[in-house]
Design an enzyme around this catalytic site. Structure first.
Site, mmCIF file in Angstrom:
data_model
loop_
_atom_site.group_PDB
_atom_site.id
_atom_site.type_symbol
_atom_site.label_atom_id
_atom_site.label_comp_id
_atom_site.label_asym_id
_atom_site.label_seq_id
_atom_site.Cartn_x
_atom_site.Cartn_y
_atom_site.Cartn_z
ATOM 1 N N TYR A 51 -6.202 -0.984 -6.432
ATOM 2 C CA TYR A 51 -5.377 -2.205 -6.126
ATOM 3 C C TYR A 51 -4.869 -1.969 -4.804
ATOM 4 C CZ TYR A 51 -1.115 -1.088 -9.071
ATOM 5 O OH TYR A 51 0.172 -0.479 -9.554
ATOM 6 N N GLU A 52 -4.596 -3.205 -4.176
ATOM 7 C CA GLU A 52 -4.054 -3.235 -2.973
ATOM 8 C C GLU A 52 -5.138 -2.638 -1.750
ATOM 9 O OE1 GLU A 52 -1.753 -5.239 -2.727
ATOM 10 O OE2 GLU A 52 -0.768 -5.124 -4.506
ATOM 11 N N GLY A 53 -6.335 -2.772 -2.515
ATOM 12 C CA GLY A 53 -7.415 -2.340 -1.300
ATOM 13 C C GLY A 53 -8.047 -1.013 -1.984
ATOM 14 N N ARG A 94 0.929 -1.446 -0.122
ATOM 15 C CA ARG A 94 -0.110 0.182 0.110
ATOM 16 C C ARG A 94 0.800 1.124 0.114
ATOM 17 N NH1 ARG A 94 -4.913 -2.121 4.326
ATOM 18 N NH2 ARG A 94 -5.807 -3.301 2.453
ATOM 19 N N GLN A 136 -9.189 2.010 2.361
ATOM 20 C CA GLN A 136 -8.673 2.778 2.923
ATOM 21 C C GLN A 136 -9.172 3.562 3.886
ATOM 22 O OE1 GLN A 136 -5.302 1.574 2.645
ATOM 23 N NE2 GLN A 136 -6.328 0.201 0.927
#
Length: 596
Positions: free
Chosen positions: A439-441, A295, A446
């Protein structure tokens, strides 16, 4: 054709003047990592990115990756560039010397990652994913697994992936169906399908190490039943060379909006041999070691794309002749004035600059605290630094990628119609930037992480790691007349941040929808205040240099003027965000789902 020059002057300012990268040399294990060494490393890294990676960015986007007979071929030039990258030691920049790494501070890694992302984001995905796999294996793997695999990841001869998402589940990993069946020899048989796997298959390295989330037969339901496994593409021989092919194959590659030279794969695991990383059913803990690093890395991607877009927008605005200045002709020897004279173009350029330089300071601040958390001799300092990193991670990921997309779009706007066509390369920056918000959440996730986990943790302990130094700085500078243009608006915005923090906590306890409804606005509010704190400090630092007559006067003068722009034109967004948060979440939830 687009241009790129690594922003070494601004990186040096942040590392050496705003902060003190020399502090890193005081940490155990970093005694040799002096500011001079750091500067030499980044100068060489800048040359590599400018001269090797950047020339492949547009061609890689146009060619993309190819899948034939289960083999993915990267675009022309990528394999040679990766070999040079690996041979230059860049894959092991901040990794453990015990496994062949150089052990440089993570702060230096962050700066180098920005250069890579500006010059060729798709290329950077391959070593970036490997670094995430390295982090998880280094933290949770057995000594045997680390000895066998980490030296290969560190020297870049083998690469790594993160295999999390499945066709039916993304964020809700508790729904995964990939199975791991224990074998009699201590290994596991992994079966299932993973999608959206960056660098899942390619021709850059001799082996690919997949870190796969799966469930054991006796796994509890949900996320408490997830385990993490290492599944190599080729099972290593006793001598460490790639051996027989494992039961893992690329089923297809995605045809994407951006990062086209990065192979995004569907990976099929069919009774593949794997090794457990960490404890059974504790895979989420190990997974977050990868995810948190990823992230932050994605936040750096947004920063890198913002920087290269800004550089190209400035160059175009200086050269493009259109119309005359509303206050009178500025270039009488030319048929028209360059568009940089027009206030709206100036507003766009200043917005791009203020966001980019502020985000760079934020990234370095986080990087230095990662190094403190990992290496400082005082356990209390380590804890405080780790808390600050945990708090700021969702902010770096979400705000910096939102900012990157905004800035790359402003770059297209400055080019006008010429930005919309491929020739100038500006539209690629926009397309590449869009994925960073997903991506990556996703950035909405977040924001939920910030208000749902980080804000209430231990009765606000993480928040205090940010609130206390900002409050102390404001109090120390309130009577400083020269600092007033920066500190007074910061103080007002900070007071409102504290107010909405308490409000969200109070309302969220009664109705969680209220906290969730405010989360995205709150994250941006928080990020703007964080940038305001850093811009106030940057302005103070630059003004002191000007007063002393030291260094490049134009550089420091521009830094002060950019700070003034931030506080006059960008920080006031917090006023609207404040009112939006106070309005609550009722209007978001009032319409029935069937009515949409």
């Amino acid at each position: 054709m687009p241009i790129y020059k690594a922003p070494l002057d601004d990186v040096r300012f942040v590392l050496n003047e705003l902060f003190d990268v020399g502090e890193m040399a005081q940490l155990p294990g970093h005694e040799e990592h002096t500011p001079d060494l750091v500067d030499a490393v980044l100068s060489e890294g800048a040359k590599f990115c400018e001269n090797v990676l950047f020339p492949l960015n547009r061609s890689g986007d146009e060619e993309g990756c190819r899948l034939e007979n289960g083999v993915v071929t990267t675009p022309k030039g990528f394999k040679g560039a990766y070999t040079a990258f690996r041979e230059g030691g860049w894959t092991g920049l901040s990794t453990d010397p015990a496994f062949g790494g150089q052990g440089l501070p993570h702060t230096v890694q962050f700066a180098m990652e920005e250069f890579v992302c500006s010059s060729n984001l798709s290329f950077g995905m391959y070593p970036g994913l490997s670094h995430g796999a390295y982090n998880a294996l280094h933290r949770w793997g057995t000594q045997e697994l680390k000895d066998r695999y980490l030296p290969k990841i560190v020297d870049g001869t083998w690469s790594g992936t993160m295999c999390l998402t499945e066709p039916h589940c993304g964020t809700d990993l508790g729904l995964i169906r990939t199975k791991a069946v224990p074998g009699e020899d201590g290994t596991y048989r992994i079966t299932g399908t993973k999608i959206f796997i960056s660098a899942g298959e390619h021709d850059l390295t001799g082996n690919i190490l997949h870190l796969v989330l799966a469930k054991l037969p006796d796994a509890p339901a949900g996320v408490k039943g997830i385990s993490l496994f290492l599944v190599p593409k080729f099972i290593p021989n006793a001598d460490g060379t790639p051996g027989p092919r494992n039961g893992v194959a690329c089923g297809s590659i995605e045809h994407k909006m951006g990062i086209k030279a990065s192979a995004t794969c569907v990976m099929n695991f069919d009774d593949a041999t794997g090794w457990l990383i960490g404890e059974p059913h504790k895979g989420m803990r190990a997974m977050f070691t990868m995810m948190n690093a990823a992230r932050l890395g994605v936040g750096i991607q947004g920063l890198g794309l913002a920087e290269v877009s800004y550089q190209n927008a400035v160059a175009y605005a200086r050269d493009r002749l259109q119309g005359r200045s509303v206050t009178g002709v500025k270039a009488p020897e030319k048929a028209a004035d360059p568009i940089i004279v027009h206030p709206d173009v100036r507003k766009n350029l200043m917005t791009m600059r203020a966001y980019t330089e502020g985000a760079r300071a934020l990234a370095v601040w986080v990087g230095m605290n990662i190094d403190r958390a990992e290496s400082h001799a005082d356990p209390e300092v380590r804890k405080e630094a780790d808390d600050l990193v945990a708090l700021l991670t969702p902010i770096v990921k979400a705000f910096t990628t939102d900012m990157g997309f905004e800035v790359t779009n402003l770059g297209v706007q400055i080019f006008g119609g010429h930005g919309f066509i491929r020739e100038h390369g500006m539209e690629q920056f926009v397309r590449d930037a869009r994925i960073t918000q997903l991506y990556e959440g996703t950035n909405g996730i977040q924001a939920l992480d910030l208000v749902g986990r980080k804000m209430p943790q231990d009765m606000g302990r993480l928040l205090r790691r940010f609130f206390h130094p900002v409050s102390a700085y404001i109090e120390a500078k309130m009577d400083d007349a020269e600092a007033a243009p920066f500190v007074l608006p910061l103080a007002k915005a900070f007071a409102k941040l504290q107010q909405v923090t308490a409000l969200i906590a109070q309302k969220g306890m009664k109705n969680p929808d209220e906290a969730a409804a405010a989360s995205t606005d709150y994250l941006r509010f928080f990020a703007l205040v964080a940038l305001g704190y850093l811009w106030a400090r940057m302005a103070e630092t630059a003004a002191a240099k000007l007063a002393a007559g030291e260094g490049d006067a134009r550089f420091y003068d521009t830094k002060v003027k950019t700070a003034r722009f931030f506080f006059a034109k960008l920080l006031p967004q917090t006023d609207a965000l404040f009112r939006t948060i106070l309005a609550g979440g009722e209007t978001l939830m009032a319409v029935e789902a069937e009515a949409f």
